[in-house]
Scaffold this motif. Structure first.
Motif, PDB file in Angstrom:
ATOM      1  N   VAL A  98       0.852  -1.191   0.000  1.00 23.58           N
ATOM      2  CA  VAL A  98       0.000   0.000   0.000  1.00 23.58           C
ATOM      3  C   VAL A  98       0.889   1.243   0.000  1.00 23.58           C
ATOM      4  N   GLY A  99       0.626   2.149  -0.945  1.00 19.52           N
ATOM      5  CA  GLY A  99       1.370   3.406  -1.002  1.00 19.52           C
ATOM      6  C   GLY A  99       2.751   3.310  -1.603  1.00 19.52           C
ATOM      7  N   CYS A 100       3.086   2.182  -2.251  1.00 17.59           N
ATOM      8  CA  CYS A 100       4.454   2.029  -2.770  1.00 17.59           C
ATOM      9  C   CYS A 100       4.798   3.095  -3.799  1.00 17.59           C
ATOM     10  N   ASP A 101       3.801   3.609  -4.494  1.00 24.28           N
ATOM     11  CA  ASP A 101       4.042   4.635  -5.502  1.00 24.28           C
ATOM     12  C   ASP A 101       4.133   6.037  -4.906  1.00 24.28           C
ATOM     13  N   GLN A 158      -0.287   1.010   9.506  1.00 21.12           N
ATOM     14  CA  GLN A 158      -1.562   0.308   9.670  1.00 21.12           C
ATOM     15  C   GLN A 158      -1.283  -1.200   9.557  1.00 21.12           C
ATOM     16  N   PRO A 159      -0.524  -1.755  10.494  1.00 18.35           N
ATOM     17  CA  PRO A 159      -0.024  -3.123  10.339  1.00 18.35           C
ATOM     18  C   PRO A 159      -1.135  -4.172  10.317  1.00 18.35           C
ATOM     19  N   VAL A 160      -0.825  -5.279   9.629  1.00 19.50           N
ATOM     20  CA  VAL A 160      -1.812  -6.337   9.410  1.00 19.50           C
ATOM     21  C   VAL A 160      -1.149  -7.699   9.637  1.00 19.50           C
ATOM     22  N   ALA A 161      -1.925  -8.645  10.103  1.00 16.39           N
ATOM     23  CA  ALA A 161      -1.416 -10.005  10.304  1.00 16.39           C
ATOM     24  C   ALA A 161      -1.207 -10.684   8.955  1.00 16.39           C
ATOM     25  N   CYS A 162      -0.095 -11.358   8.821  1.00 19.32           N
ATOM     26  CA  CYS A 162       0.239 -11.996   7.548  1.00 19.32           C
ATOM     27  C   CYS A 162      -0.807 -13.040   7.153  1.00 19.32           C
ATOM     28  N   ALA A 163      -1.359 -13.747   8.117  1.00 16.96           N
ATOM     29  CA  ALA A 163      -2.369 -14.761   7.813  1.00 16.96           C
ATOM     30  C   ALA A 163      -3.602 -14.138   7.174  1.00 16.96           C
ATOM     31  N   GLU A 164      -3.935 -12.904   7.579  1.00 19.60           N
ATOM     32  CA  GLU A 164      -5.095 -12.237   6.994  1.00 19.60           C
ATOM     33  C   GLU A 164      -4.811 -11.809   5.557  1.00 19.60           C
ATOM     34  N   VAL A 165      -3.587 -11.399   5.288  1.00 16.57           N
ATOM     35  CA  VAL A 165      -3.209 -11.065   3.907  1.00 16.57           C
ATOM     36  C   VAL A 165      -3.245 -12.321   3.043  1.00 16.57           C
ATOM     37  N   ALA A 166      -2.777 -13.437   3.587  1.00 23.40           N
ATOM     38  CA  ALA A 166      -2.780 -14.691   2.833  1.00 23.40           C
ATOM     39  C   ALA A 166      -4.193 -15.077   2.417  1.00 23.40           C
ATOM     40  N   ARG A 167      -5.170 -14.821   3.270  1.00 21.69           N
ATOM     41  CA  ARG A 167      -6.554 -15.142   2.905  1.00 21.69           C
ATOM     42  C   ARG A 167      -7.041 -14.266   1.749  1.00 21.69           C
ATOM     43  N   VAL A 168      -6.625 -13.002   1.747  1.00 20.96           N
ATOM     44  CA  VAL A 168      -7.005 -12.112   0.650  1.00 20.96           C
ATOM     45  C   VAL A 168      -6.331 -12.546  -0.641  1.00 20.96           C
ATOM     46  N   VAL A 169      -5.079 -12.953  -0.563  1.00 20.33           N
ATOM     47  CA  VAL A 169      -4.376 -13.446  -1.752  1.00 20.33           C
ATOM     48  C   VAL A 169      -5.072 -14.699  -2.285  1.00 20.33           C
ATOM     49  N   VAL A 184      -5.487  -4.491   1.242  1.00 24.90           N
ATOM     50  CA  VAL A 184      -5.779  -5.088   2.546  1.00 24.90           C
ATOM     51  C   VAL A 184      -4.912  -4.406   3.599  1.00 24.90           C
ATOM     52  N   THR A 185      -5.541  -4.003   4.698  1.00 26.12           N
ATOM     53  CA  THR A 185      -4.836  -3.295   5.764  1.00 26.12           C
ATOM     54  C   THR A 185      -5.170  -3.920   7.109  1.00 26.12           C
ATOM     55  N   GLY A 186      -4.455  -3.459   8.129  1.00 31.47           N
ATOM     56  CA  GLY A 186      -4.791  -3.843   9.487  1.00 31.47           C
ATOM     57  C   GLY A 186      -5.977  -3.040   9.998  1.00 31.47           C
ATOM     58  N   PRO A 187      -6.464  -3.358  11.214  1.00 28.06           N
ATOM     59  CA  PRO A 187      -7.674  -2.721  11.731  1.00 28.06           C
ATOM     60  C   PRO A 187      -7.472  -1.329  12.304  1.00 28.06           C
ATOM     61  N   GLU A 188      -6.226  -0.944  12.585  1.00 29.16           N
ATOM     62  CA  GLU A 188      -5.998   0.349  13.234  1.00 29.16           C
ATOM     63  C   GLU A 188      -4.757   1.024  12.684  1.00 29.16           C
ATOM     64  N   THR A 189      -4.766   2.346  12.757  1.00 25.46           N
ATOM     65  CA  THR A 189      -3.607   3.158  12.377  1.00 25.46           C
ATOM     66  C   THR A 189      -2.932   3.663  13.638  1.00 25.46           C
ATOM     67  N   SER A 229      -4.310   3.210   4.399  1.00 22.57           N
ATOM     68  CA  SER A 229      -5.454   3.385   3.501  1.00 22.57           C
ATOM     69  C   SER A 229      -6.715   3.593   4.329  1.00 22.57           C
ATOM     70  N   ASP A 230      -7.430   4.680   4.056  1.00 25.33           N
ATOM     71  CA  ASP A 230      -8.675   4.957   4.777  1.00 25.33           C
ATOM     72  C   ASP A 230      -9.814   4.057   4.345  1.00 25.33           C
ATOM     73  N   HIS A 231      -9.785   3.611   3.103  1.00 22.36           N
ATOM     74  CA  HIS A 231     -10.889   2.818   2.560  1.00 22.36           C
ATOM     75  C   HIS A 231     -10.356   1.576   1.840  1.00 22.36           C
ATOM     76  N   PRO A 232      -9.747   0.641   2.579  1.00 23.96           N
ATOM     77  CA  PRO A 232      -9.239  -0.572   1.938  1.00 23.96           C
ATOM     78  C   PRO A 232     -10.379  -1.473   1.489  1.00 23.96           C
ATOM     79  N   ASP A 233     -10.081  -2.357   0.565  1.00 34.05           N
ATOM     80  CA  ASP A 233     -11.073  -3.345   0.148  1.00 34.05           C
ATOM     81  C   ASP A 233     -11.329  -4.363   1.256  1.00 34.05           C
ATOM     82  N   VAL A 234     -10.277  -4.684   2.004  1.00 31.94           N
ATOM     83  CA  VAL A 234     -10.389  -5.619   3.126  1.00 31.94           C
ATOM     84  C   VAL A 234      -9.642  -5.022   4.313  1.00 31.94           C
ATOM     85  N   ARG A 235     -10.326  -4.975   5.448  1.00 33.85           N
ATOM     86  CA  ARG A 235      -9.691  -4.478   6.674  1.00 33.85           C
ATOM     87  C   ARG A 235      -9.576  -5.657   7.644  1.00 33.85           C
ATOM     88  N   GLY A 236      -8.344  -5.986   8.005  1.00 37.60           N
ATOM     89  CA  GLY A 236      -8.128  -7.094   8.929  1.00 37.60           C
ATOM     90  C   GLY A 236      -8.704  -6.807  10.304  1.00 37.60           C
TER      91      GLY A 236
END
Length: 256
Positions: A98-101, A158-169, A184-189, A229-236
Motif C-alpha cells: 500500500v502506497g508504494c508509488d 496500519q499493520p496487518v497479520a500476515c495470515a489475513e493477507v494470505a486469505r485475501v491473496v 488489505v490493511t490492518g484494523p488500526e492506524t 489506507s482509509d478505505h481498503p477493500d479488506v480491513r483485517g
C-alpha cells in the motif's frame, strides 16, 4: 487448481501456501531453496519446469536487500511473466505494498515499477496491496532492540497479520484475474513509536524508544500516512497488540 507461489518459503509465501492447500488446491512452492521447485528469478533458471501445467502464479517474492530489489522484483517479474506466457498460465497475482508509488524509497520504487511491469504484461493479473506485516514489524523491533535502544522515526502505519493477507491473496486466486488492485490493511492506524512501545511492554524487552528525526520527502511522506489506507477493500481484524500477545503468552496485557 494448480498454483505456483514464487517466494513460497518467505513470510507471506508460507501462509499463502498453507491457506491455499487448506482450500484444496495443489500448491508448488518456488524459491532458490525449495527442495522440489528450485527457481532463480535473477536468471530465470527452473521457471519453465516449475510452471508447467499451472493455472495461476502468485508472486510473493522479496529482495534480501534494497540494492537487489530491482533485479529481483522488476527484472524477475519480467522473467516470471515471460515463463508464464510460454506455459499458458491464466492468472498472475502480484503481492505489493500500500502506497508504494508514494513512498520515496528505493525498495518501494521497485515495487511500484514491478506493478507497472505486471500491468503491461500479457498475462491477466491482479495486484494485492498490503500494509506492513505484524511479523516484519516485530522482527524489526527485535533486531534493532538488541542494543537496548530503539531509534524510531514518526510514521503512520496500519499493520496487518500476515495470515489475513494470505486469505485475501487466496481469495484473489480463486476470484480470477481482475486487472486491478485489491488493498488489505490492518484494523488500526498508529504511530510507529507507539507500536514500538507496545512491542517493548508486551514482550518485556528492555529498550529505550529514542525519537529519530527523519527529514526530507521520506519523513514527510511517512508522517502523512501514505503507507495507510482509509478505505481498503479488506480491513483485517487482528490488532498488533493482540497478535503480539498470541506470540508471547507471558506478555503483559496492560498496554494502551
Amino acid at each position: 487448481m494448480r498454483i505456483a507461489i514464487a517466494g513460497g518459503t518467505g513470510t507471506l509465501g508460507r501462509h499463502t501456501a498453507d491457506e491455499l492447500r487448506g482450500r484444496g488446491h495443489e500448491v508448488r512452492v518456488l524459491s532458490r531453496h525449495s527442495p522440489e521447485y528450485r527457481v532463480d528469478l535473477t536468471t530465470g533458471e527452473g521457471l519453465a519446469e516449475a510452471l508447467a501445467g499451472c493455472d495461476t502464479v502468485v508472486d510473493a517474492s522479496n529482495s534480501p536487500s534494497p540494492k537487489q530489489a530491482e533485479q529481483i522484483l522488476v527484472e524477475g517479474s519480467r522473467r516470471l511473466l515471460a515463463a508464464e506466457e510460454a506455459s499458458g498460465v491464466g492468472h498472475h497475482v502480484c503481492v505489493s505494498i500500500v502506497g508504494c508509488d508514494r513512498v520515496p524509497m528505493g525498495y518501494h520504487r521497485s515495487k511500484a515499477q514491478q506493478e507497472r511491469v505486471v500491468e503491461s504484461g500479457q498475462v491477466p493479473w491482479t495486484v494485492v496491496r498490503a500494509t506492513q506485516f505484524h511479523e516484519l514489524l516485530a522482527a524489526g523491533f527485535a533486531a534493532v532492540g538488541r542494543a537496548r535502544v530503539l531509534p524510531i522515526p514518526r510514521a503512520r502505519l496500519q499493520p496487518v497479520a500476515c495470515a489475513e493477507v494470505a486469505r485475501v491473496v487466496a481469495d484473489a486466486v480463486e476470484g480470477g484475474p481482475r486487472r486491478g488492485r485489491v488493498e488489505v490493511t490492518g484494523p488500526e492506524t498508529a504511530d510507529l513509536r507507539v507500536l514500538a512501545r507496545r512491542w517493548r511492554a508486551i514482550t518485556g524487552r528492555r529498550a529505550l524508544v529514542l525519537p529519530l528525526p527523519l527529514p526530507g520527502a521520506l519523513g514527510r511522506a511517512l508522517r502523512s500516512g501514505v503507507a495507510t489506507s482509509d478505505h481498503p477493500d479488506v480491513r483485517g481484524t487482528v490488532r498488533f497488540d493482540d497478535w503480539l500477545r498470541a506470540q508471547t503468552p507471558a506478555g503483559r496485557a496492560d498496554v494502551r
